[in-house]
Design a protein around this motif. Sequence first.
Motif, PDB file in Angstrom:
ATOM      1  N   ALA A   1       0.836  -1.204   0.000  1.00  0.00           N
ATOM      2  CA  ALA A   1       0.000   0.000   0.000  1.00  0.00           C
ATOM      3  C   ALA A   1       0.870   1.253   0.000  1.00  0.00           C
ATOM      4  N   ALA A   2       1.955   1.233   0.747  1.00  0.00           N
ATOM      5  CA  ALA A   2       2.858   2.383   0.800  1.00  0.00           C
ATOM      6  C   ALA A   2       3.492   2.648  -0.565  1.00  0.00           C
ATOM      7  N   ALA A   3       3.803   1.589  -1.303  1.00  0.00           N
ATOM      8  CA  ALA A   3       4.418   1.748  -2.626  1.00  0.00           C
ATOM      9  C   ALA A   3       3.467   2.412  -3.618  1.00  0.00           C
ATOM     10  N   LEU A   4       2.175   2.276  -3.384  1.00  0.00           N
ATOM     11  CA  LEU A   4       1.175   2.880  -4.272  1.00  0.00           C
ATOM     12  C   LEU A   4       0.663   4.222  -3.749  1.00  0.00           C
ATOM     13  N   ALA A   5       0.853   4.484  -2.471  1.00  0.00           N
ATOM     14  CA  ALA A   5       0.300   5.693  -1.866  1.00  0.00           C
ATOM     15  C   ALA A   5       0.954   6.973  -2.390  1.00  0.00           C
ATOM     16  N   THR A   6       2.254   6.948  -2.597  1.00  0.00           N
ATOM     17  CA  THR A   6       2.924   8.159  -3.083  1.00  0.00           C
ATOM     18  C   THR A   6       2.479   8.527  -4.491  1.00  0.00           C
ATOM     19  N   PRO A   7       2.482   7.578  -5.448  1.00  0.00           N
ATOM     20  CA  PRO A   7       1.991   7.945  -6.779  1.00  0.00           C
ATOM     21  C   PRO A   7       0.526   8.403  -6.753  1.00  0.00           C
ATOM     22  N   TYR A   8      -0.274   7.794  -5.888  1.00  0.00           N
ATOM     23  CA  TYR A   8      -1.679   8.193  -5.735  1.00  0.00           C
ATOM     24  C   TYR A   8      -1.763   9.643  -5.260  1.00  0.00           C
ATOM     25  N   ALA A   9      -0.982   9.975  -4.234  1.00  0.00           N
ATOM     26  CA  ALA A   9      -0.984  11.342  -3.705  1.00  0.00           C
ATOM     27  C   ALA A   9      -0.499  12.343  -4.756  1.00  0.00           C
TER      28      ALA A   9
ATOM     29  N   ALA B   1       2.163   2.736 -16.150  1.00  0.00           N
ATOM     30  CA  ALA B   1       2.846   1.747 -15.320  1.00  0.00           C
ATOM     31  C   ALA B   1       4.327   2.075 -15.178  1.00  0.00           C
ATOM     32  N   GLY B   2       4.925   2.635 -16.210  1.00  0.00           N
ATOM     33  CA  GLY B   2       6.332   3.000 -16.159  1.00  0.00           C
ATOM     34  C   GLY B   2       6.634   4.105 -15.159  1.00  0.00           C
ATOM     35  N   ASP B   3       5.610   4.816 -14.692  1.00  0.00           N
ATOM     36  CA  ASP B   3       5.795   5.865 -13.692  1.00  0.00           C
ATOM     37  C   ASP B   3       5.942   5.298 -12.279  1.00  0.00           C
ATOM     38  N   LEU B   4       5.595   4.025 -12.104  1.00  0.00           N
ATOM     39  CA  LEU B   4       5.717   3.379 -10.795  1.00  0.00           C
ATOM     40  C   LEU B   4       7.121   2.824 -10.623  1.00  0.00           C
ATOM     41  N   ASN B   5       7.616   2.803  -9.381  1.00  0.00           N
ATOM     42  CA  ASN B   5       8.883   2.132  -9.120  1.00  0.00           C
ATOM     43  C   ASN B   5       8.636   0.622  -9.084  1.00  0.00           C
ATOM     44  N   ASP B   6       9.689  -0.155  -8.904  1.00  0.00           N
ATOM     45  CA  ASP B   6       9.552  -1.615  -8.930  1.00  0.00           C
ATOM     46  C   ASP B   6       8.564  -2.124  -7.888  1.00  0.00           C
ATOM     47  N   GLU B   7       8.623  -1.566  -6.674  1.00  0.00           N
ATOM     48  CA  GLU B   7       7.715  -2.009  -5.610  1.00  0.00           C
ATOM     49  C   GLU B   7       6.266  -1.674  -5.955  1.00  0.00           C
ATOM     50  N   GLY B   8       6.055  -0.499  -6.531  1.00  0.00           N
ATOM     51  CA  GLY B   8       4.709  -0.107  -6.935  1.00  0.00           C
ATOM     52  C   GLY B   8       4.159  -0.987  -8.041  1.00  0.00           C
ATOM     53  N   ARG B   9       5.014  -1.306  -9.016  1.00  0.00           N
ATOM     54  CA  ARG B   9       4.582  -2.195 -10.111  1.00  0.00           C
ATOM     55  C   ARG B   9       4.209  -3.571  -9.572  1.00  0.00           C
ATOM     56  N   GLN B  10       5.019  -4.093  -8.639  1.00  0.00           N
ATOM     57  CA  GLN B  10       4.734  -5.412  -8.069  1.00  0.00           C
ATOM     58  C   GLN B  10       3.435  -5.393  -7.267  1.00  0.00           C
ATOM     59  N   ALA B  11       3.226  -4.333  -6.493  1.00  0.00           N
ATOM     60  CA  ALA B  11       1.996  -4.226  -5.705  1.00  0.00           C
ATOM     61  C   ALA B  11       0.783  -4.111  -6.622  1.00  0.00           C
ATOM     62  N   TYR B  12       0.896  -3.314  -7.672  1.00  0.00           N
ATOM     63  CA  TYR B  12      -0.211  -3.153  -8.607  1.00  0.00           C
ATOM     64  C   TYR B  12      -0.489  -4.464  -9.339  1.00  0.00           C
TER      65      TYR B  12
END
Length: 86
Positions: A36-44, A56-67
């Motif tokens: 959730a933390a990996a997605l919270a920053t891009p969401y904010a 999807a390329g705007d997410l870091n590796d952790e965000g991509r994996q969580a998504y």
Amino acid sequence: MDDTTPISITQLEQAINYWRVRSPSTGDEARLCEEAAALATPYALLIFAGTRELHAGDLNDEGRQAYAGWLEAERPKSPEARTLNL
């Protein structure tokens, strides 16, 4: 999912909520789980910028994996898997 795959703010919110239910906040500071933390920053950042989607390329590796984990969990299951509760 490639780097150009669009991700809406609504999808990000759903993914964050999925991970929050799966792994509730912990500690006195109510810290989010890693996914959730990996997605919270891009969401904010989407909210702050007033935009409705990112790629999807705007997410870091952790965000991509969580998504990707949320997408996999939300994918419709076969009738056999539903019967077996998989």
